[in-house]
Design an enzyme around this catalytic site. Structure first.
Site, PDB file in Angstrom:
ATOM      1  N   ARG A 168       0.794  -1.238   0.000  1.00  0.00           N
ATOM      2  CA  ARG A 168       0.000   0.000   0.000  1.00  0.00           C
ATOM      3  C   ARG A 168       0.824   1.285   0.000  1.00  0.00           C
ATOM      4  NH1 ARG A 168      -5.054  -0.195   3.964  1.00  0.00           N
ATOM      5  NH2 ARG A 168      -3.442  -0.113   5.577  1.00  0.00           N
ATOM      6  N   ASP A 169       2.139   1.184  -0.167  1.00  0.00           N
ATOM      7  CA  ASP A 169       2.948   2.405  -0.295  1.00  0.00           C
ATOM      8  C   ASP A 169       4.200   2.114  -1.132  1.00  0.00           C
ATOM      9  OD1 ASP A 169       3.561   5.079   0.021  1.00  0.00           O
ATOM     10  OD2 ASP A 169       4.562   4.810   1.961  1.00  0.00           O
ATOM     11  N   VAL A 170       3.976   1.545  -2.308  1.00  0.00           N
ATOM     12  CA  VAL A 170       5.090   1.218  -3.203  1.00  0.00           C
ATOM     13  C   VAL A 170       5.625   2.506  -3.824  1.00  0.00           C
ATOM     14  CG1 VAL A 170       5.739   0.005  -5.315  1.00  0.00           C
ATOM     15  CG2 VAL A 170       4.179  -1.078  -3.677  1.00  0.00           C
TER      16      VAL A 170
END
Length: 205
Positions: free
Chosen positions: A37-39
């Site tokens: 969820r935070d690539v």
């Protein structure tokens, strides 16, 4: 950070090799039933050998199965999670971020690392304006400028998936391999961290 220090972006072959390793790292995470969820570039690091890429920072990661191993039902409003520049469309819409969406963020990362123009929305700061740019640049094909055809196919494949559908990591790796072949390289080549494209061209940066 290396790119900023050198005032340049990675050449396409090097970027494809980087993306291949990032994809493998995300596949391994997804196999544990977690989405990141935070690539983004800042959440990957290079191992001591200079060739192995490691996924970092699981502060926003979420398990997508329950205690019985069944996939959780999507929440009606999951809220926004992630970093605006790389956030997938699902995050903008407040939907659950899935494996597909982690890979969409990875695709944005690839473009930002490998093209002189970077992401079409890189100068924007408004969340709604960024979402509109992500949609519009697909329609106008501006998002695919300066990229090999297999990279265009990569994102279009992700866009074709249903939210809960498991991506074919093998097919995506094949597309990266095809891109590398077209660029005169191969998936087995070592990453050349010093191979870059200088930014002093007529293209905006």
């Amino acid at each position: 950070q290396m790119r900023k220090r050198r005032g340049s972006v990675f050449d396409q072959a090097s970027a494809c090799l980087i993306t291949s390793q990032c994809l493998a790292a995300l596949e391994e995470l997804h196999q544990t039933a977690f989405v990141h969820r935070d690539v983004k570039p800042g959440n990957f690091a290079v191992g001591q050998d200079g060739q192995r890429i490691i996924l970092l920072d699981f502060g926003l990661a979420r398990c997508f199965v329950n205690s019985s191993g069944e996939r959780r039902k999507p929440r009606p409003d999951a809220g926004f999670r992630g970093t605006l520049q790389y956030a997938p469309l699902a995050a903008h819409a407040g939907q659950e971020v899935t494996s597909r969406d982690d890979l969409e963020a990875l695709w944005y990362q690839h473009r930002s690392l490998s093209t002189l123009d970077g992401l079409p929305w890189k100068h924007l700061s408004d969340k709604a304006a960024m979402e509109a740019s992500k949609q519009d640049s697909r329609r106008t094909r501006a998002l695919f400028l300066d990229l090999p055809q297999p990279l265009e196919d990569f994102l279009e494949y992700l866009d074709s998936l249903a939210a809960q559908e498991t991506p074919s990591y093998k097919d995506l790796q094949t597309l990266l391999s095809e891109a590398l072949t077209a660029l005169g390289s191969s998936i087995d080549s070592p990453i050349n961290w010093l191979s870059t494209t200088p930014s002093h061209t007529n293209q905006s940066n």
